[in-house]
Design an enzyme around this catalytic site. Sequence first.
Site, PDB file in Angstrom:
ATOM      1  N   LYS A 267       0.853  -1.200   0.000  1.00 48.56           N
ATOM      2  CA  LYS A 267       0.000   0.000   0.000  1.00 48.56           C
ATOM      3  C   LYS A 267       0.885   1.245   0.000  1.00 48.56           C
ATOM      4  O   LYS A 267       1.901   1.299   0.703  1.00 48.56           O
ATOM      5  CB  LYS A 267      -0.911  -0.025   1.230  1.00 48.56           C
ATOM      6  CG  LYS A 267      -1.976   1.073   1.244  1.00 48.56           C
ATOM      7  CD  LYS A 267      -2.883   0.945   2.477  1.00 48.56           C
ATOM      8  CE  LYS A 267      -3.964   2.022   2.509  1.00 48.56           C
ATOM      9  NZ  LYS A 267      -4.792   1.978   3.726  1.00 48.56           N
TER      10      LYS A 267
ATOM     11  N   SER B 243      -9.813   2.480   2.804  1.00 50.41           N
ATOM     12  CA  SER B 243      -8.924   3.165   1.888  1.00 50.41           C
ATOM     13  C   SER B 243      -8.010   2.222   1.111  1.00 50.41           C
ATOM     14  O   SER B 243      -7.525   2.571   0.048  1.00 50.41           O
ATOM     15  CB  SER B 243      -8.062   4.162   2.662  1.00 50.41           C
ATOM     16  OG  SER B 243      -7.185   3.477   3.554  1.00 50.41           O
TER      17      SER B 243
ATOM     18  N   SER C 266      -9.738   0.033   7.015  1.00 50.61           N
ATOM     19  CA  SER C 266      -9.207   0.093   5.643  1.00 50.61           C
ATOM     20  C   SER C 266      -8.522  -1.168   5.142  1.00 50.61           C
ATOM     21  O   SER C 266      -8.181  -1.241   3.973  1.00 50.61           O
ATOM     22  CB  SER C 266      -8.247   1.270   5.509  1.00 50.61           C
ATOM     23  OG  SER C 266      -8.989   2.455   5.460  1.00 50.61           O
TER      24      SER C 266
HETATM   25  N1  GLN Z   1     -12.923   4.646   6.069  1.00 53.00           N
HETATM   26  C1  GLN Z   1     -12.305   5.050   7.293  1.00 53.00           C
HETATM   27  C2  GLN Z   1     -11.933   6.500   7.217  1.00 53.00           C
HETATM   28  O1  GLN Z   1     -12.157   7.103   6.235  1.00 53.00           O
HETATM   29  C3  GLN Z   1     -11.150   4.166   7.583  1.00 53.00           C
HETATM   30  C4  GLN Z   1      -9.845   4.653   7.137  1.00 53.00           C
HETATM   31  C5  GLN Z   1      -8.720   3.750   7.428  1.00 53.00           C
HETATM   32  O2  GLN Z   1      -8.862   2.700   8.055  1.00 53.00           O
HETATM   33  N2  GLN Z   1      -7.551   4.171   6.993  1.00 53.00           N
HETATM   34  O3  GLN Z   1     -11.415   7.052   8.132  1.00 53.00           O
END
Ligand code: GLN
Length: 508
Positions: A79, A154, A178
Site C-alpha cells: 500500500k 482506503s 481500511s
Molecule cells: N474509512 C475510514 C476513514 O475514512 C477508515 C480509514 C482507514 O482505516 N484508513 O477514516
Amino acid sequence: MPELIHLSAAELAAKLASGEVTSVEATQAHLDRIAAVDGDVHAFLHVSDTALDTAAAIDARRAAGEELGPLAGVPVAIKDVLATKDMPSTSGSKILEGWLPPYDATVVARLRAADLVPLGKTNMDEFAMGSSTEHSAFGPSHNPWDLTRTPGGSGGGSAAAVSAFEAPLALGSDTGGSIRQPAAVTGSVGVKPTYGGVSRYGAIALASSLDQVGPVSRTVLDAGLLHDVISGHDPLDSTSLTDEWPSMADAARRGGTGEALTGLRVGVVRELSGENGGFQAGVKQRFDETVAALTAAGAEVVEVEAPSFEYAVAAYYLILPAEASSNLARMDSVRFGLRVRPDSGPATVERVMSATRDAGFGAEVKRRIILGTYALSAGYYDAYYGSAQKVRTLIQQDFAQAFDKADVLISPAAPTTAFELGSLVDDPLAMYLNDVTTIPANLAGIPGMSIPMGLAPEDGLPTGLQLLAPAHADARLYEVGAAIETMLTDAWGHDLLSQAPLLKEAVK
Ligand code: GLN
C-alpha cells in the site's frame, strides 16, 4: 499445473522451495497479469522496475544452497501509505507526488529481509481517508468482481490487486477498517493486528493511536505467513509491543483442521448484527447462515451487548480528524514533495505553505483537517476530543465484558456489498457509515479479521465475516478464521474468488 497467479502464497512458496518454479517465473507471471488487467482495475499507482532483478537474486541464492525464509521469492504488493526507498510513496496524495523516501518503513524492510519480492505500490484514498479509493488523487481503483463498483477503501488497491490475482499478498493499513472493509467487498482476507503488534515506523501517519499495518491475502494461512514476517517489536516505533508472538501461520494450520470450532464460545454482537437495520439483506442472510453453521459445527453461540458501539463512529470522527490534523501539519511545502508559489504577492513561508496545502490536499483531507483543528481548539477540546476519548474507554469496557462471555466476537465485516463508484463520494456521512462494524476494534486496539462469507444473493457480490479477539490474541483469530474458512469453502464446494466474473476467464 494451475497458472502461477492462481496459487496461494503458501502453495507458491512450496513450489519455489522445491525448485519446481523460480521466483523470476512467479514474478513475471504477476507482472504479466498486472499488464493485462490493471488498466481496468487500477490497483497499482507504481509498478516496480526492479522486481525481476530482486527475484533473480533470490533464485541465485537459493540455487547456491542458501537457507531462505518461508515466503522467499513470493511477490507482494505494498500500500502506498508505506515508505519505500526505491519506489515513490504518495499516500494517494498530490502533495507527495513523486516523493522518494530516504528510508524503508520497518514492515517493508522486513519484507525485503524475508526475501519477498515487492511488485509495486497500491492505490488508496488520500492519506487513507475514505472507504472507496475515490479520494485518491490518482483516480479510483475498480472492484474486480464488477468494474463499475469500488473495491472498498482506503486500501482498495491492495484488496483489488489480491482479488484480481495481480499479487498473492499485499500489505494494507487499517485505522478504521481500511484493511477489513476492502477485503470484505472483494472476497479476500484482511487482518488488522493488535495495536502495537506491527511497527508503524515509515507508515505515513493518519491517526497515530488507531493506525495498524496488516496483511491482505486470499487465504487465512497466507495472511498468517505474511503477519509472521512483519510483526514483532521495533525500537523505532515507541508504541511497538514487546510481546513474543506465536506463529500466526501455525495457528492457521491448526485451525484449518476444523476442530477449533468445537466448544468455541462465539459472541454475536447485537449492535453489529443488523438487528436494527442498516445492513443489506443479503449480507444479513449470509451472516445468519454462518451463525447457524457455527452452531451446527459445535460452537456455542451467545449474544453479547455493546451499548457504547452506538457512539463509535461519532467518537472516531472526532479522534481521527484531531490526530490527522496534527500529523498532516508536516506537509508544509518545506520538508516533502510539492511546493506551490502563490499566484501573486510575496512568496513568504506562510503564503507558500498555504498555496501548497490548498493545491496539494483534496477535499476530504481538507474537510478532516478543518474538523480536527476545530475539535482541538481551546474552548472546544473538552467538549469534543475529551468526550470522544471517554467514549473510547466505554467501548473498551464493552469489549472487556463481551470477551468474558465469548472467545471471539463476530459480525458482518461491512454493512453492504461493494457499492457503485460515484454513489457515495459526494455524501461524506454515508461514506463514513461503511466502517460502522470495523471502527470499534481500532478504538479499543484489538485485532480483527475479515474472511469471505459467500455472495449476497441479490447482487452476486462478496460479503465478509468479521472476527474479533482480545488484544494480544491475534493467533486466536487465525486459528478460528482458518476453521471457519474450511467450514464455509467445504459447504460451497469451491473457493469464493473462483466465481468472480473478471477472473473466470483466468481461473480455469
Ligand atoms: N474509512 C475510514 C476513514 O475514512 C477508515 C480509514 C482507514 O482505516 N484508513 O477514516
